[in-house]
Design an enzyme around this catalytic site. Structure first.
Site, PDB file in Angstrom:
ATOM      1  N   GLU A   1       0.704  -1.176   0.073  1.00  0.00           N
ATOM      2  CA  GLU A   1       0.012   0.082  -0.278  1.00  0.00           C
ATOM      3  C   GLU A   1       0.867   1.337   0.144  1.00  0.00           C
ATOM      4  O   GLU A   1       0.578   2.184   0.754  1.00  0.00           O
ATOM      5  CB  GLU A   1      -0.874   0.135   1.235  1.00  0.00           C
ATOM      6  CG  GLU A   1      -1.935  -1.227   1.072  1.00  0.00           C
ATOM      7  CD  GLU A   1      -2.898  -1.256   2.473  1.00  0.00           C
ATOM      8  OE1 GLU A   1      -3.808  -1.567   2.431  1.00  0.00           O
ATOM      9  OE2 GLU A   1      -2.319  -1.035   3.570  1.00  0.00           O
TER      10      GLU A   1
HETATM   11  C1  TNX Z   1      -4.458  -4.154   4.198  1.00  0.00           C
HETATM   12  S1  TNX Z   1      -2.339  -6.539   4.255  1.00  0.00           S
HETATM   13  C2  TNX Z   1      -3.065  -3.772   4.842  1.00  0.00           C
HETATM   14  C3  TNX Z   1      -2.988  -3.256   6.262  1.00  0.00           C
HETATM   15  C4  TNX Z   1      -4.375  -3.191   6.943  1.00  0.00           C
HETATM   16  C5  TNX Z   1      -5.334  -4.283   6.676  1.00  0.00           C
HETATM   17  C6  TNX Z   1      -6.674  -4.456   7.274  1.00  0.00           C
HETATM   18  C7  TNX Z   1      -1.583  -5.360   4.122  1.00  0.00           C
HETATM   19  C8  TNX Z   1      -0.344  -5.897   3.667  1.00  0.00           C
HETATM   20  N1  TNX Z   1      -2.144  -4.105   4.239  1.00  0.00           N
HETATM   21  O1  TNX Z   1      -2.275  -2.281   6.403  1.00  0.00           O
HETATM   22  O2  TNX Z   1      -4.124  -3.207   8.263  1.00  0.00           O
HETATM   23  O3  TNX Z   1      -5.275  -4.370   5.163  1.00  0.00           O
HETATM   24  O4  TNX Z   1      -7.253  -5.469   7.068  1.00  0.00           O
END
Ligand code: TNX
Length: 545
Positions: free
Chosen positions: A351
């Site tokens: 992300e």
């Molecule tokens: C996605 S999974 C994210 C996290 C969040 C999560 C909540 C991932 C690598 N990144 O930053 O906490 O979803 O479900």
């Protein structure tokens, strides 16, 4: 043991169910059969049929009478092995409070009639974590090639006993272990769970509680998400404000917290005593407000943003063009690697919506070699495949049914090129996803994940185009944007974790929801005894319902 003599447990349970439906159980929910309508027994059986545990063992041969634990029972260990002694002590520590028995630890030869833990380095078929359990009126013998196998076998022995054994005050027996032989080795070498201590901070004792829960289901990897926008949780001596400032809050503005190096080492030591490898994650270049707020020079504009206590993602990025960024990451990885006896350092990489693609590639090309520089191997979320993963990197896939095919293919291609794959599909293995739309806690961005959905998938074929040999195993991540207490963690973790653990441990051909749900239902006796709050999914025939 000749294959012909082996009996797979689902077949066993299947035939017992058949017996029950045929009316031989006289309509009573007998201990062995479950009831005719597919409900679990209302009370726990006095002797749990061999192998009726989670994860289900690879091979089970019930035979003869049970073993009965008594005041005279001794635990025999291999006195030449420090680790064998430690597993013996751990077992005694598990069993003493509820049985009230002394369970003296003695040399193996002196433990005739008792529980013997044997190391047999020549029994190569048992691998690194496998074990054999033989039980009968004359004693119980656990054999393993390595101490980790003894430890996993102890979890089997523990689950064969009535769940009152989990209580911490003296309970009434009898304490019987069904007779026969279990031979058991794991399907996957990597069986993990992740705890996000960044969004909400959890104390060392709370993490230990989580570790103990994982141990019961033979999980061998604890991934700790140690930094995110809302908090930096691990002391780094060369950048002290990361914790004094960056660790001072959490989602919702609570007090946060962080681990000193001594405290962190205590977590690693405790996990190791449960044969779990800790993988520390420092999430970069996104998810970094806590660091950016602690040190103005890490920001491209030289201005430190305020601490962040919301739940949005993708708003922060380290400054890719600045040299100081790499001094910072180098120091952090050096200090974290020094605290890590395990193979991997996880560098996140997910992300990074505030980092351009070119910057992301530049950043990862500079940062991945720093992990190798300090003797560790890179682990990262699957966005890492948007650049070139380092040699031997472990790629953690967290996509879901609606993930674009091109993204899946990029991960599969990396796996074909030698990356190891750990599967954490968000709409299957994410412990923070709501069970149903009515679940109070958790998120639902990947959909809702009921108990059957989290269990019913096959890691070997899950990602199209990824070679089966590339799949190292699975991991169940527990993100904590909405979870602030151990009770919150429990109710999201249970009862999904046991099923995910079974996917990681048990042979593919044992996979069967209809028999699994009966074994899971019986685990509720153990949850109760351990004080674990759990979601009473209507998909599972809980006792007494
Ligand atoms: C996605 S999974 C994210 C996290 C969040 C999560 C909540 C991932 C690598 N990144 O930053 O906490 O979803 O479900």
């Amino acid at each position: 043991m000749p294959v012909s003599q082996r009996r797979r447990i689902p077949r066993l349970i299947g035939s017992l169910l058949l017996v029950a439906t045929a009316g031989v159980g006289c309509g009573e929910a007998t201990a062995d059969s479950g009831s005719a309508d597919g409900k679990a027994a209302a009370a726990e059986p006095e002797v749990r049929p061999l192998g009726r545990i989670v994860p289900v063992p690879a091979s089970v041969t019930p035979e003869g009478e049970p073993y009965t634990l008594t005041r005279a029972t001794r635990i025999g260990i291999d006195e030449s092995s420090r680790e064998s002694r430690a597993v013996g002590r751990y077992l005694a520590g598990l069993l003493r409070p509820a049985t009230g028995f002394p369970l003296h630890i003695v040399d193996e030869d002196a433990a005739r009639g008792g529980i013997r833990l044997r190391l047999d380095p020549d029994d190569t078929g048992l691998g690194d974590e496998g074990y054999r359990l033989r039980s009968g009126p004359d004693g119980v013998t656990l054999t393993a090639r390595a101490p980790a196998g003894l430890f996993r076998g102890v979890q089997t022995l523990r689950q064969q006993l009535p769940s009152a054994v989990e209580r911490r005050s003296v309970q009434e027996g009898p304490w019987k272990i069904a007779g026969g032989t279990i031979t058991d080795t794991p399907r996957y070498a990597y069986r993990g769970a992740m705890l996000d201590v960044a969004r909400h901070f959890f104390t060392v004792d709370e993490v230990k509680r989580f570790i103990d829960q994982l141990a019961l289901y033979k999980i061998n990897t604890l991934h700790l998400h140690l930094s995110d926008d809302q908090g930096w949780r691990i002391a780094v001596d060369s950048w002290p404000r990361l914790t004094t400032h960056g660790g001072s809050t959490e989602v919702g503005g609570g007090p946060g917290g962080f681990y000193t190096k001594e405290e962190y080492k205590e977590i690693v030591r405790y996990a190791a005593s449960r044969y779990q490898e800790v993988i520390p994650e420092i999430d970069v270049p996104g998810h970094t407000f806590a660091a950016l707020s602690s040190y103005a020079e890490l920001n491209c504009d030289g201005v430190a943003p305020p601490l962040y206590t919301g739940v949005k993602v993708g708003l922060s990025s380290l400054c890719v063009p600045k040299d100081v960024t790499y001094d910072f990451v180098d120091d952090v990885i050096r200090e974290i690697a020094a605290l890590t006896p395990g193979r991997y350092v996880h560098i996140g990489g997910d992300e990074a919506h505030s980092t351009s693609h070119d910057d992301y590639v530049t950043f990862m090309d500079k940062v991945q070699p720093l992990v190798a520089k300090y003797g560790k191997t890179v682990a990262g979320w699957h966005q890492l495949t948007g650049t070139k993963p380092a040699e031997g990197a472990l790629v953690q896939y967290w996509g879901h049914d609606r993930t674009p095919a091109a993204e899946k293919e990029r991960v599969a291609a990396a796996a074909r090129n030698g990356a190891g794959l750990v599967l954490s599909p968000a709409d299957r293995s994410y412990l923070d996803m709501k069970y149903t739309k009515d679940t109070k806690l958790g998120l639902a961005w990947a959909g809702t994940v009921e108990v059957q959905r989290s269990y019913d998938w096959n890691p070997a074929t899950y990602l199209p185009g990824a070679p089966e040999e590339a799949v190292l195993g699975i991991e169940a991540p527990l993100w904590t944007e909405t979870l602030a207490t151990t009770a919150d963690l429990d109710v999201m973790t249970f009862p999904r974790l046991p099923g995910l653990a079974e996917l990681g441990w048990s042979p593919a051909d044992t996979h069967d929801w209809d028999t699994y749900k009966l074994r899971l239902a019986e685990q509720s006796f153990r949850f109760d005894a351990l004080g674990i709050d759990y979601y009473r999914s209507p998909q599972v025939p809980w006792p007494g319902e």
